[in-house]
Design an enzyme around this catalytic site. Structure first.
Site, short mmCIF file in Angstrom:
data_model
loop_
_atom_site.label_atom_id
_atom_site.label_comp_id
_atom_site.label_asym_id
_atom_site.label_seq_id
_atom_site.Cartn_x
_atom_site.Cartn_y
_atom_site.Cartn_z
N LYS A 80 -0.71 0.05 0.72
CA LYS A 80 -0.68 -1.05 0.16
C LYS A 80 -2.02 -2.02 -0.04
O LYS A 80 -2.56 -2.15 0.85
CB LYS A 80 0.52 -1.84 0.10
CG LYS A 80 1.82 -0.94 -0.27
CD LYS A 80 3.12 -2.07 -0.19
CE LYS A 80 4.36 -1.22 -0.25
NZ LYS A 80 5.51 -2.24 -0.35
N TYR A 116 9.01 1.93 -9.15
CA TYR A 116 9.94 0.76 -8.66
C TYR A 116 10.99 0.57 -9.87
O TYR A 116 11.25 -0.58 -9.98
CB TYR A 116 9.16 -0.42 -8.30
CG TYR A 116 8.32 -0.54 -7.15
CD1 TYR A 116 8.77 -0.04 -5.93
CD2 TYR A 116 6.99 -0.70 -6.94
CE1 TYR A 116 8.27 0.10 -4.52
CE2 TYR A 116 6.44 -0.80 -5.92
CZ TYR A 116 6.95 -0.32 -4.52
OH TYR A 116 6.25 -0.25 -3.37
N HIS A 165 4.05 1.90 1.75
CA HIS A 165 5.55 2.40 1.06
C HIS A 165 5.95 3.66 1.58
O HIS A 165 4.76 4.44 2.10
CB HIS A 165 5.29 2.61 -0.52
CG HIS A 165 6.26 3.45 -0.91
ND1 HIS A 165 7.56 3.02 -1.41
CD2 HIS A 165 6.40 4.81 -1.15
CE1 HIS A 165 8.37 3.99 -1.85
NE2 HIS A 165 7.55 4.98 -1.81
N ASN A 201 3.82 -5.79 2.67
CA ASN A 201 4.40 -5.33 4.08
C ASN A 201 3.84 -3.78 4.10
O ASN A 201 4.22 -3.17 4.87
CB ASN A 201 5.69 -5.10 3.86
CG ASN A 201 6.33 -4.24 2.46
OD1 ASN A 201 5.61 -3.74 1.84
ND2 ASN A 201 7.68 -4.18 2.39
N GLU A 230 8.42 11.76 -5.54
CA GLU A 230 7.22 10.75 -5.28
C GLU A 230 5.83 11.67 -5.11
O GLU A 230 5.05 11.26 -5.52
CB GLU A 230 7.73 9.90 -4.28
CG GLU A 230 8.48 8.65 -4.71
CD GLU A 230 8.87 7.84 -3.68
OE1 GLU A 230 8.41 7.86 -2.47
OE2 GLU A 230 9.74 6.92 -3.78
P1 ADP Z 1 10.99 -0.50 0.84
O1 ADP Z 1 9.68 -0.74 0.46
O2 ADP Z 1 11.23 -0.89 2.14
O3 ADP Z 1 11.85 0.76 0.45
P2 ADP Z 1 12.23 -1.80 -1.63
O4 ADP Z 1 12.30 -0.31 -2.18
O5 ADP Z 1 13.59 -2.45 -1.77
O6 ADP Z 1 11.94 -1.63 -0.01
O7 ADP Z 1 11.01 -2.71 -2.40
C1 ADP Z 1 10.01 -2.16 -2.75
C2 ADP Z 1 8.83 -3.13 -2.40
O8 ADP Z 1 9.02 -4.40 -3.36
C3 ADP Z 1 8.91 -3.75 -1.10
O9 ADP Z 1 8.16 -2.92 -0.07
C4 ADP Z 1 7.92 -4.90 -1.15
O10 ADP Z 1 6.61 -4.74 -1.26
C5 ADP Z 1 8.66 -5.41 -2.59
N1 ADP Z 1 10.02 -6.26 -2.43
C6 ADP Z 1 11.15 -5.93 -2.03
N2 ADP Z 1 12.06 -7.15 -1.99
C7 ADP Z 1 11.33 -8.09 -2.46
C8 ADP Z 1 11.43 -9.49 -2.60
N3 ADP Z 1 12.71 -9.75 -2.59
N4 ADP Z 1 10.38 -10.22 -3.08
C9 ADP Z 1 9.02 -9.74 -3.18
N5 ADP Z 1 8.76 -8.54 -2.92
C10 ADP Z 1 9.87 -7.69 -2.73
#
Ligand code: ADP
Length: 154
Positions: A9, A49, A115, A112, A126
């Site tokens: 990312k 997303y 992905h 974070n 994907e």
């Molecule tokens: P993951 O990436 O761990 O599979 P999700 O699919 O729930 O998690 O979310 C996709 C991405 O959206 C996350 O990796 C993060 O970058 C962002 N995200 C998720 N929840 C939040 C939140 N509450 N606030 C801001 N960004 C978020």
């Protein structure tokens, strides 16, 4: 062997951590089957997303994910989807255990670093979303015997 999709990312690009991310995944024993840089367009981002489209933070995710190009990779290995999810760690970097990518490098829920596909079904979709078949390479890893016992291969 199973395939999974990883996106490195914008925060990793901005922080100069792309090599570190790739090194972690590569050292684990995952094989790189495909890799390329790309920029998110709205349509693909909304598809990727879709499960977050109605969340209040979705506009922030959109802005963040479009802020730089990303590195997309297809990684291959036994149970690759689960293995990479465990390496990445939970979504919130502050809660992710030390030893995971997010636990060691992230203090944010949004920023974070990586992905990783969350199921085999998602991984198939994907991988196809970001790569054409001709961009995915089937190469022989000659040191396979050092990574897997014979009965684990295949
Ligand atoms: P993951 O990436 O761990 O599979 P999700 O699919 O729930 O998690 O979310 C996709 C991405 O959206 C996350 O990796 C993060 O970058 C962002 N995200 C998720 N929840 C939040 C939140 N509450 N606030 C801001 N960004 C978020």
């Amino acid at each position: 062997m199973e395939r999974t999709l990883v996106l490195i990312k914008p925060d990793a690009l901005q922080r100069g951590l792309v090599g570190e991310m790739v090194t972690r995944l590569e050292r684990k024993g995952l094989k790189i089957a495909a890799a390329k840089m790309f920029s998110f367009e709205d349509k693909v981002l909304e598809e990727h997303y879709a499960h977050l489209k109605d969340k209040p933070f979705f506009p922030r995710i959109r802005e963040f994910m479009k802020s730089t190009p990303l590195l997309a990779m297809v990684l291959e290995g036994k149970d690759a989807v689960e293995v990479v999810r465990r390496l990445a760690g939970p979504t919130n970097g502050r809660e992710a255990p030390a030893g995971t990518i997010r636990g060691d490098y992230a203090v944010s829920i949004q920023c974070n670093l990586v992905h990783a596909s969350d199921s085999k079904e998602a991984a198939e979709k994907e991988v196809a979303r970001f790569f054409k078949p001709a961009e995915i390479f089937n190469w022989e890893a000659v040191l396979m015997d050092n990574y897997y016992a014979n009965e684990e291969k295949g």
